[in-house]
Design an enzyme around this catalytic site. Sequence first.
Site, short mmCIF file in Angstrom:
data_model
loop_
_atom_site.label_atom_id
_atom_site.label_comp_id
_atom_site.label_asym_id
_atom_site.label_seq_id
_atom_site.Cartn_x
_atom_site.Cartn_y
_atom_site.Cartn_z
N ARG A 66 -0.27 -9.10 13.33
CA ARG A 66 -1.11 -8.10 12.49
C ARG A 66 -1.90 -8.66 11.58
NH1 ARG A 66 4.21 -4.96 10.52
NH2 ARG A 66 2.77 -3.59 9.81
N ARG A 102 -8.87 1.58 9.03
CA ARG A 102 -8.45 0.07 9.51
C ARG A 102 -9.63 -0.54 10.03
NH1 ARG A 102 -2.55 0.88 9.26
NH2 ARG A 102 -1.55 -1.19 9.21
N LYS A 161 0.93 -1.22 0.01
CA LYS A 161 -0.02 -0.04 -0.01
C LYS A 161 0.93 1.12 0.01
CE LYS A 161 -1.99 -1.02 3.71
NZ LYS A 161 -1.28 -2.13 4.20
N ARG A 188 11.48 -6.11 4.50
CA ARG A 188 11.33 -4.51 4.18
C ARG A 188 12.42 -3.75 4.85
NH1 ARG A 188 5.63 -2.17 5.08
NH2 ARG A 188 5.31 -3.53 7.03
N ARG A 231 11.64 -2.26 10.38
CA ARG A 231 10.53 -1.69 11.57
C ARG A 231 10.52 -2.80 12.58
NH1 ARG A 231 5.48 0.08 8.04
NH2 ARG A 231 4.49 -1.11 9.82
P1 ADP Z 1 2.44 -1.69 3.21
O1 ADP Z 1 2.47 -0.19 3.07
O2 ADP Z 1 1.01 -2.41 2.73
O3 ADP Z 1 2.56 -2.36 4.72
P2 ADP Z 1 5.05 -1.64 2.00
O4 ADP Z 1 4.49 -0.86 0.56
O5 ADP Z 1 5.90 -1.18 2.90
O6 ADP Z 1 3.34 -2.34 2.34
O7 ADP Z 1 5.59 -2.91 1.15
C1 ADP Z 1 5.89 -4.05 1.89
C2 ADP Z 1 7.30 -4.58 1.50
O8 ADP Z 1 7.16 -5.03 0.02
C3 ADP Z 1 8.32 -3.61 1.31
O9 ADP Z 1 9.51 -4.28 1.48
C4 ADP Z 1 8.15 -3.14 -0.33
O10 ADP Z 1 9.58 -2.67 -0.71
C5 ADP Z 1 7.79 -4.66 -0.75
N1 ADP Z 1 7.13 -4.43 -2.05
C6 ADP Z 1 6.01 -3.52 -2.36
N2 ADP Z 1 5.46 -3.72 -3.54
C7 ADP Z 1 6.10 -5.12 -3.89
C8 ADP Z 1 5.81 -5.86 -5.22
N3 ADP Z 1 5.06 -5.22 -6.18
N4 ADP Z 1 6.47 -6.84 -5.28
C9 ADP Z 1 7.59 -7.20 -4.41
N5 ADP Z 1 7.76 -6.65 -3.31
C10 ADP Z 1 7.08 -5.28 -3.00
P1 AMP Z 2 1.40 0.77 8.79
O1 AMP Z 2 2.46 1.58 8.66
O2 AMP Z 2 0.10 1.26 8.20
O3 AMP Z 2 1.59 -0.64 8.65
O4 AMP Z 2 0.90 0.69 10.56
C1 AMP Z 2 1.70 0.34 11.66
C2 AMP Z 2 0.95 0.25 12.87
O5 AMP Z 2 0.35 1.47 13.18
C3 AMP Z 2 -0.11 -0.47 12.68
O6 AMP Z 2 -0.04 -1.98 12.94
C4 AMP Z 2 -1.13 -0.12 13.98
O7 AMP Z 2 -0.54 -0.59 15.05
C5 AMP Z 2 -0.85 1.40 13.73
N1 AMP Z 2 -1.79 2.13 12.76
C6 AMP Z 2 -1.56 2.63 11.71
N2 AMP Z 2 -2.81 3.14 11.10
C7 AMP Z 2 -3.74 2.95 12.10
C8 AMP Z 2 -5.21 2.96 11.92
N3 AMP Z 2 -5.88 3.62 11.27
N4 AMP Z 2 -5.82 2.57 13.17
C9 AMP Z 2 -5.41 1.79 14.05
N5 AMP Z 2 -3.90 1.49 14.18
C10 AMP Z 2 -3.24 2.01 13.27
#
Ligand code: ADP
Ligand code: AMP
Length: 214
Positions: A171, A88, A13, A127, A160
């Site tokens: 999660r 969420r 995302k 990541r 992270r």
């Molecule tokens: P989210 O925001 O949904 O938690 P991220 O955008 O941080 O996810 O992506 C999670 C991990 O997957 C990161 O390490 C990112 O670089 C990698 N990633 C994102 N898109 C792709 C893809 N299309 N193919 C492979 N790896 C990806």
């Molecule tokens: P993210 O960076 O979106 O993966 O979020 C990391 C963490 O932040 C999540 O696992 C939650 O603990 C918290 N968080 C982020 N956005 C929200 C939301 N909209 N509602 C509740 N918790 C959130």
Amino acid sequence: MKIIMLGAPGAGKGTQAKKIADKYQIPHVSTGDIFRANIKNGTELGKKAKTYMDAGQLVPDELTVDLLMDRISQADCANGYVLDGFPRTIPQAECLEKALSGRNDAVDFAINVEVPDENIVARMSGRRACPACGATYHIVHIPTKVEGICDRCGGELALRDDDKPETVKNRLSVYHTQTKPLIQFYGDKKVLHEVDGTQEMEKVFADIVKVLGE
Ligand code: ADP
Ligand code: AMP
């Protein structure tokens, strides 16, 4: 253009939201990034949020909804935004809907980046994020030019805290019970679009651009 990114944690995302923000010149609003910035700055909100985040739980709606509403009422959001990680829960989606409908407005697109659970743990353990500028990479799929160093700003990349496999499992289970119902919620509102998030990053983005328009 008001866009919501849906999908499991690690589905991509944030990666796609940043590309959308660049192409369509709208702010990328990530509640996770806002919480992480608060943790880094040692604020009271950051301290409260950290206990939930480290456990893989959601931060309570009372701490999250006002924060998001405040952010999207700022001037740079006047022409739209891409929300990443919000809503969420159904109550969060209802609060957003209420706030927007008060201004005769609504979400235009909810994009569900679909990635099966079995791919998620590998995505998250690989990541790496830049604490300085927020850029995100993957050690195998989206590597940096120099290992461990951000291509964009030269910062040192970090894992992270909540990407450990035990926390990822929590999660994912929170996602299935509390967040996944939003797919139906936005489906009912006729703004849901599904993209296959297992494809290579640029292909996922091309599919999103087909939805949003050039
Ligand atoms: P989210 O925001 O949904 O938690 P991220 O955008 O941080 O996810 O992506 C999670 C991990 O997957 C990161 O390490 C990112 O670089 C990698 N990633 C994102 N898109 C792709 C893809 N299309 N193919 C492979 N790896 C990806
Ligand atoms: P993210 O960076 O979106 O993966 O979020 C990391 C963490 O932040 C999540 O696992 C939650 O603990 C918290 N968080 C982020 N956005 C929200 C939301 N909209 N509602 C509740 N918790 C959130």
